[in-house]
Design an enzyme around this catalytic site. Structure first.
Site, PDB file in Angstrom:
ATOM      1  N   ARG A 259       0.800  -1.060   0.046  1.00 36.83           N
ATOM      2  CA  ARG A 259       0.022  -0.235   0.159  1.00 36.83           C
ATOM      3  C   ARG A 259       0.926   1.206   0.122  1.00 36.83           C
ATOM      4  NH1 ARG A 259      -2.460   0.737   5.423  1.00 36.83           N
ATOM      5  NH2 ARG A 259      -1.168   2.307   5.688  1.00 36.83           N
ATOM      6  N   HIS A 263      -3.786   4.357   4.661  1.00 35.26           N
ATOM      7  CA  HIS A 263      -4.677   3.558   4.794  1.00 35.26           C
ATOM      8  C   HIS A 263      -6.233   3.995   4.163  1.00 35.26           C
ATOM      9  CE1 HIS A 263      -8.053   0.833   5.988  1.00 35.26           C
ATOM     10  NE2 HIS A 263      -8.495   1.695   6.893  1.00 35.26           N
ATOM     11  N   TYR A 272       3.829   5.756  11.434  1.00 33.42           N
ATOM     12  CA  TYR A 272       4.162   4.207  11.955  1.00 33.42           C
ATOM     13  C   TYR A 272       4.977   3.641  10.976  1.00 33.42           C
ATOM     14  CZ  TYR A 272      -0.226   3.679   9.253  1.00 33.42           C
ATOM     15  OH  TYR A 272      -1.123   3.576   8.239  1.00 33.42           O
TER      16      TYR A 272
END
Lengths: 374, 357
Positions: A259, A263, A272
């Site tokens: 990805r 998100h 993160y």
């Protein structure tokens, strides 16, 4: 012999087109023609453009939330290309726009969905796709149920369902896999393992070496492929759909991808994950390698690229206009599809536009009850 | 293998295959000597509908080989075969979820939960998918499915297996909820549920499966949203649904001996709710007691009372009252379980309190 091995298995990994655009000719045999690859490349670039614009629409307040697809186009396109348009069904989650578009979903429907207009989920007749599903994992059961209904209806069709690595932790995933296996439904489970479930990395999500091995427990043919490789994605999916169509039951494919974006627009992945990791995966971008391959075959050049990008921009801006020009839904609309026949109490709520207790009685609200709309 | 099914795959688009409804007085008589059990009435409803529509199937745990954990589907495997009477793995979310999709794809599933208590692990598919599918697909995907099973306390099943889900689930828009109180209604309402184009939650009672009463052999369909008036009186209105309706009738008989005549209304369906019939009765009697075998807080009884207040405030001669269970998990011990549930004594006391008070 008190102890013996009762079960042994291995997981096959397949890559046909590497990140430098080199093709394994032997594995690629009888897969995609030059025309196919050009067609798929054009779709990937167009969907990447949609992705960028959708992100900007959200940032400028013209869309609620949007999950970027960037980086995962090959998995969607390669698998989707193996599905028979108008015959097979796609049961998606929310990160395979390219497959939906290629399978016939008008692109502005995708934007309408994320703009909060349920008309984006009124899939046109003949386009075999179920509405984008947001709850994690519930739709895999739908893929099994539809496939099972097809089997009872004796239709030679296949259902492809998409989900991420995180959703394989859900109970529903395992229930769907078990049902598909026990009932031998024509279902192809396509896991887009993009390494991250929001902020949870794959290794915190599961202690399995691969996602693919989870299918072994259900006695299902399974494999892992390079998910940024349209050839591998197509070949693995074609084998699975052929098997399902011939009555061979379900299959599982783990497509290893990444990805590249957040998100969703409600997330900031920089908090993160390391930029170095993201950069390394950018090198493996499916669009880059497909273009390198096409150029090496003499099928692509800068001129064609510029023309394609212009065309993609035009298509997407028309799509945005189409989505934004549709008359916005009104409060009447949210009552329309509650039941096959709208019950009396909802007619009252609709006609008074109130849900307070007094509004449920038009006479009390000073309004006359209107007859049922049929 | 069933015959090839060629009907449209989008049931939302119709045709809906609705039965023809007749008025209550044209339905076959409730009196007669064809006495069968409540469970047989349920079976008859399913079997009749399966004979006329090959899209209908029954799935659940133990429904086929074992004839159903409560023998509701006895003999159905023999008649309809394993493709239509399907033993499922123990996997409520699984068979609920996949049957929702089978309904979207043109079949007419009947999903049996051995107990509605077990539907809690299938809450996501039944509440998040079935009840919202039509809405979230902009009217494209209908979901004609029946979820059915035992609801409420049984005979000492303990708190985890004694759920009354009506209070919990009735809050969710998009589905219909049916809860019959007698064999006659069980047949007529289940037949309507199977023909209904929307998802129906059909709540039976383990305690009533052996109840015996006359059930007509012919086919009949009871429309949703029509309460049944089982007794007439002018002192107080008793409103209930499911098993406690029988307690209300017993209470009303006893109250009548003291000259207190009650209207007894059986709601039959919770969604849609026939508030018109309830309001008409309360406006005549001026008093109401709602009896509900689930917890009081945020219950169906609460909703009925709220709507009674909205519709009948000026007619009320006493505060509306309700009889629920105690607000505790269902006790396992026999005596405690009985004390926890609504019963005729408590209903009589509630009526006397508002009639004489």
């Amino acid at each position: 012999m008190p102890r013996r091995t009762v079960y042994e298995a291995s997981i096959e990994y397949m890559q046909i087109l590497d990140e430098h655009g080199n093709l394994d000719e032997k594995l690629a045999k009888d897969t995609l023609s030059d025309d196919d690859v050009v067609y798929m490349y054009e779709h990937m670039v167009t969907c990447r453009q949609l992705d960028e614009i959708a992100f900007k629409l959200q940032r400028s307040g013209r869309m609620g939330t949007y999950p970027q697809n960037k980086g995962q186009e090959a998995a969607a396109i390669g698998s989707g290309f193996a599905a028979k348009k108008g015959e097979d069904w796609l049961v998606p989650c929310y990160r395979e726009n390219a497959a939906l578009y290629m399978h016939g979903l008008p692109m502005h429907y995708i934007l309408l969905h994320w703009m909060g207009d349920e008309r984006g989920n009124q899939i046109p007749d003949g386009v075999n796709i179920t509405p984008i599903s947001i709850p994690i994992g519930t739709h895999m059961l739908h893929a099994v149920g539809i496939a099972w209904a097809m089997k009872l209806r004796k239709e030679p069709r296949v259902v492809l369902t998409y989900f991420g690595d995180g959703s394989t932790s859900e109970g529903d995933f395992h229930e769907a896999m078990n049902f598909a296996s026990v009932f031998q439904t024509p279902t192809v489970f396509i896991c887009q393992n993009n390494q991250w479930a929001i902020s949870t990395p794959r290794e915190s999500q599961m202690n399995s070496e691969t996602v693919a091995q989870k299918a072994l427990a259900y006695g299902m043919p399974t494999c892992q492929i390079d998910g940024n490789d349209i050839f591998a994605a197509y070949k693995a999916t074609k084998e699975a759909t052929d098997r399902a169509r011939a009555g061979g039951g379900p299959s599982f494919i783990e497509m290893v991808t990444y990805r590249l974006g957040d998100h969703t627009t409600a997330d900031d992945a920089r908090r993160y994950r390391d930029q170095a990791e993201v950069d390394a995966w950018k090198e493996k971008d499916p669009i880059i390698r497909t273009r390198l391959y096409l150029e090496s075959r003499g099928l692509w050049d800068d001129d064609r690229q510029i023309k394609l990008q212009d065309r993609a921009k035009t298509i997407v801006s028309e799509v945005v206009k189409a989505a934004e020009d549709i008359e916005k839904p009104g409060t009447d609309d949210f009552f329309d599809h509650m039941f096959a026949v709208l019950p009396e109490h909802l007619i009252r709520q609709r006609d008074t536009l109130r849900t307070s207790s007094i509004g449920q009685n038009p006479e009390q609200a000073g309004l006359r009850a209107t007859p049922a709309r049929v | 293998m069933p015959e090839l099914i060629e009907t449209p795959i989008h049931p939302a688009a119709g045709p809906w295959d609705l039965p023809e409804f007749v008025s209550e007085d044209q339905l076959p008589s409730r009196q007669g000597d064809r006495v069968i059990q409540y469970r047989e009435a349920l079976r008859e409803a399913m079997a009749e509908e399966m004979r006329r529509d090959k899209r209908v199937y029954l799935i659940g745990e133990e429904v086929a080989q074992y004839n159903g954990a409560y023998k509701i589907s006895q003999g159905m495997l023999e008649e309809f075969g394993p493709k239509r009477i399907i033993d499922s793995p123990i996997s409520e979310s699984g068979f609920a979820g996949m049957s929702i999709a089978a309904a979207m794809y043109g079949l007419r599933p009947i999903v049996e939960f051995m107990s509605w208590s077990f539907s809690l692990v299938a809450a996501d598919p039944i509440l998040n998918n079935a009840a919202k599918m039509l809405y979230m697909s902009g009217g494209q995907w209908g979901c004609p499915i029946v979820f059915r099973g035992n609801d409420g306390a049984g005979g000492q099943l303990g708190s985890t297996h004694s759920w009354c889900v009506e209070g919990l689930f009735a809050n969710v828009p998009g589905m219909k909820m049916v809860i019959p109180s007698c064999p006659y209604d069980a047949k007529g309402l289940l037949k309507t549920a199977i023909r209904d184009p929307d998802p129906v939650f059909f709540l039976e009672s383990e305690r009533m499966l052996g109840d015996r009463a006359h059930v007509p052999a012919e086919e009949y369909y009871i429309p949703f949203g029509q309460a049944a008036k089982l007794r007439e009186g002018d002192a107080c209105t008793l409103v209930s649904f499911g098993r406690p309706v029988n307690f209300c009738l017993e209470a009303a008989r006893r109250l009548a001996e003291d000259g207190i005549e009650c209207d007894v209304l059986d709601m039959r369906t919770i969604r849609p709710l026939d508030i018109e019939s309830i309001a008409a009765s309360v406006q005549r009697t001026g008093r109401v007691v709602v009896v509900d075998q689930s917890w009081p807080f945020g219950s169906v009884a609460s909703e009925v009372m709220a709507q009674v207040c909205e519709h009948c405030f000026d007619w009320l001669d006493a505060p509306p009252a309700r009889v629920n269970t105690a607000d505790v998990p269902t006790p396992y011990a026999k005596g405690l379980e009985q004390a926890y549930l609504p019963n005729p004594d408590r209903i009589v006391a509630a009526v006397e309190n508002i009639v004489q008070g």
